[in-house]
Enzyme design. Structure first.
Site, PDB file in Angstrom:
ATOM      1  N   LYS A  22       0.752  -1.032  -0.033  1.00 38.98           N
ATOM      2  CA  LYS A  22      -0.075  -0.009  -0.017  1.00 38.98           C
ATOM      3  C   LYS A  22       0.845   1.395   0.183  1.00 38.98           C
ATOM      4  O   LYS A  22       0.651   2.456  -0.765  1.00 38.98           O
ATOM      5  CB  LYS A  22      -0.962   0.061   1.086  1.00 38.98           C
ATOM      6  CG  LYS A  22      -1.538   1.390   1.743  1.00 38.98           C
ATOM      7  CD  LYS A  22      -2.672   1.381   2.716  1.00 38.98           C
ATOM      8  CE  LYS A  22      -1.730   1.566   3.945  1.00 38.98           C
ATOM      9  NZ  LYS A  22      -1.588   3.185   4.194  1.00 38.98           N
ATOM     10  N   ASN A  23       1.938   1.065   0.743  1.00 38.15           N
ATOM     11  CA  ASN A  23       2.879   2.512   1.092  1.00 38.15           C
ATOM     12  C   ASN A  23       3.530   2.829  -0.107  1.00 38.15           C
ATOM     13  O   ASN A  23       4.260   4.071  -0.254  1.00 38.15           O
ATOM     14  CB  ASN A  23       3.474   2.623   2.395  1.00 38.15           C
ATOM     15  CG  ASN A  23       2.257   2.738   3.411  1.00 38.15           C
ATOM     16  OD1 ASN A  23       1.270   2.909   3.219  1.00 38.15           O
ATOM     17  ND2 ASN A  23       2.519   2.523   4.752  1.00 38.15           N
ATOM     18  N   CYS A 118      -4.778  13.067  12.421  1.00 39.59           N
ATOM     19  CA  CYS A 118      -5.520  11.779  12.025  1.00 39.59           C
ATOM     20  C   CYS A 118      -5.458  11.066  13.710  1.00 39.59           C
ATOM     21  O   CYS A 118      -4.979  11.681  14.629  1.00 39.59           O
ATOM     22  CB  CYS A 118      -5.004  11.022  11.102  1.00 39.59           C
ATOM     23  SG  CYS A 118      -3.478   9.998  11.676  1.00 39.59           S
ATOM     24  N   ARG A 123       0.666  14.984  12.582  1.00 42.15           N
ATOM     25  CA  ARG A 123       1.040  14.538  11.383  1.00 42.15           C
ATOM     26  C   ARG A 123       1.088  15.852  10.461  1.00 42.15           C
ATOM     27  O   ARG A 123       0.524  16.133   9.359  1.00 42.15           O
ATOM     28  CB  ARG A 123       0.125  13.681  10.545  1.00 42.15           C
ATOM     29  CG  ARG A 123       0.216  12.397  11.406  1.00 42.15           C
ATOM     30  CD  ARG A 123      -0.493  11.052  10.737  1.00 42.15           C
ATOM     31  NE  ARG A 123       0.249  10.459   9.840  1.00 42.15           N
ATOM     32  CZ  ARG A 123       0.005   9.537   9.171  1.00 42.15           C
ATOM     33  NH1 ARG A 123      -1.236   9.080   9.345  1.00 42.15           N
ATOM     34  NH2 ARG A 123       0.901   8.901   8.390  1.00 42.15           N
ATOM     35  N   ASP A 308       4.346   0.504  12.219  1.00 38.15           N
ATOM     36  CA  ASP A 308       3.193   0.163  11.487  1.00 38.15           C
ATOM     37  C   ASP A 308       3.213  -1.249  11.844  1.00 38.15           C
ATOM     38  O   ASP A 308       2.136  -1.964  11.337  1.00 38.15           O
ATOM     39  CB  ASP A 308       3.153   0.100   9.958  1.00 38.15           C
ATOM     40  CG  ASP A 308       3.082   1.562   9.512  1.00 38.15           C
ATOM     41  OD1 ASP A 308       3.479   1.626   8.316  1.00 38.15           O
ATOM     42  OD2 ASP A 308       2.889   2.189  10.137  1.00 38.15           O
ATOM     43  N   ARG A 400      -8.798  -0.437   4.498  1.00 37.66           N
ATOM     44  CA  ARG A 400      -7.754   0.761   3.825  1.00 37.66           C
ATOM     45  C   ARG A 400      -6.422   0.044   3.749  1.00 37.66           C
ATOM     46  O   ARG A 400      -5.756   0.511   2.799  1.00 37.66           O
ATOM     47  CB  ARG A 400      -7.358   1.936   4.663  1.00 37.66           C
ATOM     48  CG  ARG A 400      -8.568   2.714   5.117  1.00 37.66           C
ATOM     49  CD  ARG A 400      -8.149   4.055   5.898  1.00 37.66           C
ATOM     50  NE  ARG A 400      -7.214   4.593   5.384  1.00 37.66           N
ATOM     51  CZ  ARG A 400      -6.649   5.881   5.535  1.00 37.66           C
ATOM     52  NH1 ARG A 400      -6.899   6.450   6.892  1.00 37.66           N
ATOM     53  NH2 ARG A 400      -5.517   6.410   4.957  1.00 37.66           N
TER      54      ARG A 400
END
Ligand code: EPZ
Length: 422
Positions: A22-23, A118, A123, A308, A400
């Site tokens: 994803k990243n 968030c 951030r 993460d 997500r």
């Protein structure tokens, strides 16, 4: 809103295919803005964040097509109609800010909403702004939007970042590919997703060296051409599913996994008593014997322990033998999964950026709530080894970053199903 019902039911066995990262995909997609020729990505993950980035690029006038059930993304930004990334999209997904560098480099201007805070932290974007200003950009904050201009084009520069920010590194590197002259970026982030971005930019004609180290050098070129690039394996999905046999017992092979993507994480699992073996198809993971041992964790930029995977590692430590101290050094509020795990009988004390977990024999199923992407999957992992049933609500967080999570875990014997919301 949908929820996930999971029932603890013993050892797992089988294989789990790991998707594209994803990243990596979220920084590779904005790279299309750097060239008027088509950019095609293969091995793309099927995730709601990818759909959000698709919508953002289309709002700028780019053509984005999802092919082969979403595994191929064909893009062209030959005819853009806007250089404004709207708050409505950016507030949903911070990674939308990765259009800033490419728009500035190709068109000399960009208007990008600040993402806003968030769940896991404030951030801000100061490191992005400082780096792009070092390349000659003029950036003003007005009504929540960054208004960036580089009327005469960007110019290469030597710039040292105060912190090895992943996103800021990506924005600055992408912008520097079309700047006049040479850019040397110091204290750059070293994540594998940045290496993957550079490999893609190089295929597009960029002149870059040093990716994966703290110093990246970019020689600006006049234009970039199209390319086709395979998205690197998702190391966070990989690490997440490595924890499934660690928590439940049994043996699972993660297809496409490579130790080099999760070195520090695999070392921690080894210290905890979990076997990680590289096979020709991926990584084979099994708990060596009985209960795992507690280990301490400090999250750091790559190649340190990934933030993460902190929530998922905490789920393993809840039933480990001994006491584990987890220190979260990247984000200021990334322990929201702790009170949910306590509802399942975990013994966790949080003080500021440190969580102390004293292992218990076993957790008990309970209704819990997902608060952010990685917290949601740590609750599922905990539920798979708990006695009884666990219902995880607000699983839109999960969608997500994890494709087909129920199918992948069912495939190795987990008792898990998705309950449609009313
Ligand atoms: C990327 O976010 C990842 N997201 C995050 O993954 C990951 O947790 C993070 O890197 C750290 O590895 C994507 O790649 C899309 P940072 P990013 O800039 O780039 C502060 C997930 O779960 N900071 O390295 O936003 C920031 O507040 C997500 O997949 C500034 O202060 O991370 C944070 O505390 C979550 N000023 C720290 O640095 C800035 O200008 C790390 O941020 C930028 C960041």
């Amino acid at each position: 809103m949908d929820s996930i019902l999971v029932t603890g039911n013993g050892p797992l066995n089988g294989q789990i295919p790991i998707a594209g990262a994803k990243n990596a995909c979220l920084t590779l997609m904005p790279a299309t803005l750097l060239s008027e020729e088509p950019l095609t990505l293969t091995n793309a993950p099927r995730l709601s964040d990818i759909k959000t980035m698709t919508a953002l690029l289309q709002s700028l006038g780019a053509e984005v097509s999802s092919l082969q059930d979403g595994q191929v993304i064909a893009m062209s930004s030959h005819d853009l109609t806007s250089q404004t990334a709207d708050y409505e999209i950016v507030r949903k997904m911070r990674a939308s800010n990765l259009v800033l560098g490419p728009l500035l480099a190709r068109f000399g201007e960009a208007v990008v909403s600040l993402p806003g805070g968030c769940a896991i932290g404030a951030r801000p974007m100061d490191l992005h702004v400082e780096g792009l200003e070092a390349l000659g950009a003029e950036i003003e904050l007005e009504d929540g939007y960054l208004h960036a201009k580089a009327p005469g084009g960007l110019k290469g520069a030597v710039h040292e970042m105060r912190f090895a920010s992943v996103g800021a590194t990506e924005n600055i590197v992408m912008a520097a590919t079309l700047a006049k002259g040479t850019t040397v970026l110091k204290n750059a982030a070293r994540e594998p997703e940045i290496v993957d971005l550079v490999e893609c930019l190089r295929k597009m004609g960029a002149q870059i060296s040093g990716e994966g180290t703290s110093t990246i050098e970019i020689q600006g070129v006049d234009r970039l051409h199209g390319a086709t690039h395979q998205v690197v394996t998702d190391r966070i999905e990989l690490g997440t599913y490595m924890l499934a046999p660690a928590i439940c017992g049994g043996e699972v092979e993660l297809l496409g996994g490579r130790v080099s993507l999760v070195e520090s994480f695999a070392e921690k699992l080894d210290a905890a008593g979990v076997d990680v073996v590289q096979t020709k198809n991926g990584l084979k993971v099994a708990r060596k014997n009985g209960r795992v041992r507690s280990v301490d964790v400090v999250t750091e930029p790559f190649p340190g322990f990934p933030t993460d995977l902190q929530a998922q590692m905490m789920a393993l430590m809840c039933t480990a033998e001994g006491t584990s101290v987890l220190e979260e050094r990247i984000f200021e509020n990334r322990f929201m999964h702790a009170p949910e795990l306590v509802r399942m009988g975990a013994n966790i004390e949080v003080h500021g950026g440190t969580a102390t977990v004293t292992g218990v024999e076993s957790l008990k199923g309970a209704p819990v709530m997902a608060t952010d992407l990685r917290a949601s999957v740590s609750l599922i992992l905990a539920g798979m080894a708990a006695e009884g049933e666990t219902t995880v609500s607000r699983v839109y967080h999960l969608d997500r970053g994890y494709e087909h999570v129920v199918r992948k875990l069912e495939g190795v014997g987990a008792k898990i199903e998705r309950i449609k919301g009313q």
